[in-house]
Structures are given as C-alpha cells and as structure tokens.
Scaffold this active site. Structure first.
Site, PDB file in Angstrom:
ATOM      1  N   HIS A  18      -5.943  55.038  -0.173  1.00  0.00           N
ATOM      2  CA  HIS A  18      -7.067  55.965  -0.104  1.00  0.00           C
ATOM      3  C   HIS A  18      -6.620  57.416   0.057  1.00  0.00           C
ATOM      4  CE1 HIS A  18      -9.706  52.325   1.094  1.00  0.00           C
ATOM      5  NE2 HIS A  18      -9.684  52.493  -0.215  1.00  0.00           N
ATOM      6  N   SER A  99     -13.000  52.092  -1.301  1.00  0.00           N
ATOM      7  CA  SER A  99     -12.683  53.070  -2.348  1.00  0.00           C
ATOM      8  C   SER A  99     -13.907  53.604  -3.084  1.00  0.00           C
ATOM      9  CB  SER A  99     -11.667  52.479  -3.335  1.00  0.00           C
ATOM     10  OG  SER A  99     -12.125  51.267  -3.886  1.00  0.00           O
ATOM     11  N   GLU A 117     -17.348  44.761  -9.488  1.00  0.00           N
ATOM     12  CA  GLU A 117     -17.005  43.763  -8.475  1.00  0.00           C
ATOM     13  C   GLU A 117     -17.375  42.370  -8.977  1.00  0.00           C
ATOM     14  OE1 GLU A 117     -15.729  41.506  -5.684  1.00  0.00           O
ATOM     15  OE2 GLU A 117     -15.221  43.648  -5.757  1.00  0.00           O
ATOM     16  N   ASP A 142     -16.095  40.967 -14.090  1.00  0.00           N
ATOM     17  CA  ASP A 142     -14.653  41.202 -14.147  1.00  0.00           C
ATOM     18  C   ASP A 142     -14.384  42.654 -14.543  1.00  0.00           C
ATOM     19  OD1 ASP A 142     -11.910  41.345 -14.963  1.00  0.00           O
ATOM     20  OD2 ASP A 142     -11.899  39.181 -15.282  1.00  0.00           O
ATOM     21  N   GLY A 143     -13.766  43.413 -13.641  1.00  0.00           N
ATOM     22  CA  GLY A 143     -13.512  44.827 -13.906  1.00  0.00           C
ATOM     23  C   GLY A 143     -12.608  45.075 -15.091  1.00  0.00           C
ATOM     24  N   ASP A 168      -7.148  47.874  -8.336  1.00  0.00           N
ATOM     25  CA  ASP A 168      -6.717  47.423  -7.018  1.00  0.00           C
ATOM     26  C   ASP A 168      -7.104  45.952  -6.836  1.00  0.00           C
ATOM     27  OD1 ASP A 168      -6.089  47.148  -4.309  1.00  0.00           O
ATOM     28  OD2 ASP A 168      -7.987  48.026  -3.671  1.00  0.00           O
TER      29      ASP A 168
END
Length: 285
Positions: A18, A99, A117, A142-143, A168
């Site tokens: 971060h 984030s 997410e 699914d990102g 991430d």
C-alpha cells in the site's frame, strides 16, 4: 478459493504494497488529466481489526500498528499512515482500508477505479462500500478475465491514457498463479502499452520468483523495478518471509520516492535477519 484477506489485513505485506500503491497514484496526480486504476483482486475494501479473523492472527499488530506508534518516519510512509488513519476515528485504529478504498480516497473527481473480486461475499461488501460513488465500478468475477473488457479504459466515451493495473492474487495456485499473471500482463500491454503495472508477490521460494521475473522481462515495457521487504531470513518455504512488488513502466525516478521507506520498514517491522531490496530490471532509455 478459500483465501480471506481479513486474516492478514494490515500485515507487513499490506504495508509494503500500500505504500507503493499510494506512491504510484500520487505520481499520476502530478498531472490534471484523469487516470484509471484496475484492481484485479480487490477484496472487500475495508477490514475490521477487531474481527475474529484479525484477532486470530494479530498480523496487523506486527505491521501497520508498529508504524503507527513511531514518532517520525519518511514522508512516503507518513503519507500511507495518514491514509489509513483517515479511515478511522482520531486516535483510534478500528478498521484497515484495503487497496480499492485507499485508491478511491486518493482519487479526484475525474479519475476512475475498476475493482474486481471473485468471491461473492467479498464482492457484495465491495459493492456496498462504493454504492453511490460514480467514479468506482465493482465487478464480481475473475479479475484476469476482466482485463479484456476494461482495458484500455474509457470515461464518458473518451480514452484514459494513464493509469495502474494492480495485480495482487492470493497465490493459492502457487506456481500456476505466475502463469496467469504473465498472461494478464501480456494482454494489458497489448491493449494499453502505456499502463503502469504493479504485481505483488510473496517471498517463500526465491527460485520461483526469479523464474517469474525472467519471463516478465520479455514483455514490452519501458522500465521495470522490484521492491522487496523481508521481515525474516528467506529460508523457509512454509512461511511468508516477506514480499515484493514488481513495477512495470515505473514512473521516472520512482526509486528515489520509495527508497527512503525501506530502511524504516526493515527497522520497525523486521526480525533478526530482515532485509530489503530495490533493483531496476530495466531503465527507460
């Protein structure tokens, strides 16, 4: 997928990630033109430090809480701590912002965030958190697969030239995760060559990381750097000894911005044998 970030919110890995994330966003804010952030594994956005999960591990106690008790820290670290404190009452630490929330707090009216997410419960919490914020789009799914739909970014029909793709993942797939990351980076640069990409990675087995970084060097970026914080010696594949960030298309002189944070993080978060690294893999010509 069984991973829940609530067990780890505010730990040493979050601190490093971060600090880097906010420093990158601040670099975009030096210009008035809008920027876009795609967060591929956004989580729920805010974590209660008194939750059962957080109290079970107490990882925030050895992470962000240790920094909060220090009287003076480098500017880039203080900027991160102020962002965390802004999500809490004065003089108290009740929640830890993830984030996407840190990004949204730092954005201006013209900037945009797409937060992805996969877990339905986490995605529902994220949608509730950002309900009414027109700058933020929340996408359940699914990102990695959302990259094609969201990149290159647009706002009000106009393309956004600058921005960040933050990757991430929980690394439940271990080595297989790196394959998916490389494919996501390749697609991102094919669709949005000027994007800055930031990939968080755990430090458990150096061999796996080096193989990933060698593969990443084949991608068409202008500059690349790695930033690492190991809170203990890198000698156990069963523990999270530390973590790192791979930054592709890193901003000019970003090492000078983030470099002062590393000795402070080593001093205040590290155990005996702690170490840090900051390496340029490629510099812009």
């Amino acid at each position: 997928m069984n991973y829940r970030h609530a067990f780890h919110a505010g730990n040493h890995a979050d601190v490093l990630k971060h600090i880097v994330q906010l420093a990158l966003i601040d670099s975009f804010k030096r210009k008035d033109s809008p920027f876009f952030v795609l967060d591929t594994h956004a989580g729920r956005g805010r974590y209660l430090l008194a939750s059962e999960e957080s109290r079970k591990t107490l990882e925030a106690e050895d992470g962000v809480m240790k920094l909060m008790s220090q009287p003076k820290l480098p500017e880039v670290v203080e900027r991160y701590l102020k962002a965390v404190q802004a999500d809490n009452p004065v003089g108290a630490m009740i929640t830890y912002p993830g984030s996407p929330l840190l990004t949204a707090q730092a954005m201006r009216p013209q900037d945009r965030l797409a937060a992805c997410e996969l877990q339905p419960e986490e995605a529902a919490a994220l949608k509730k958190l950002f309900a009414g914020d027109a700058r933020v789009g929340v996408y359940e799914g699914d990102g990695y697969e959302k990259i094609r739909a969201l990149v290159p970014p647009k706002a009000n029909g106009a393309k956004i030239g600058r921005g960040l793709v933050l990757i991430d993942p929980p690394y439940e797939g271990q080595d297989a995760e790196y394959i998916r990351i490389l494919a996501a980076l390749k697609e991102t640069f094919e669709r949005w060559p000027q994007a800055t990409c930031a990939v968080w990675f755990p430090v458990k087995q150096r061999r796996t990381i080096l193989h990933f970084l060698r593969k990443a060097t084949a991608l068409p970026y202008k500059s690349a750097m790695t930033i690492e914080l190991l809170v203990r010696p890198d000698e156990s594949p069963l523990r999270l000894n530390g973590s790192g960030m791979l930054i592709l298309n890193a901003p000019f002189q970003f090492d000078r911005v983030i470099g002062p944070a590393l000795p402070a993080l080593k001093q205040h978060l590290g155990e005996p044998g702690a170490s840090t690294r900051l390496d340029w893999l490629k510099t812009a010509e």
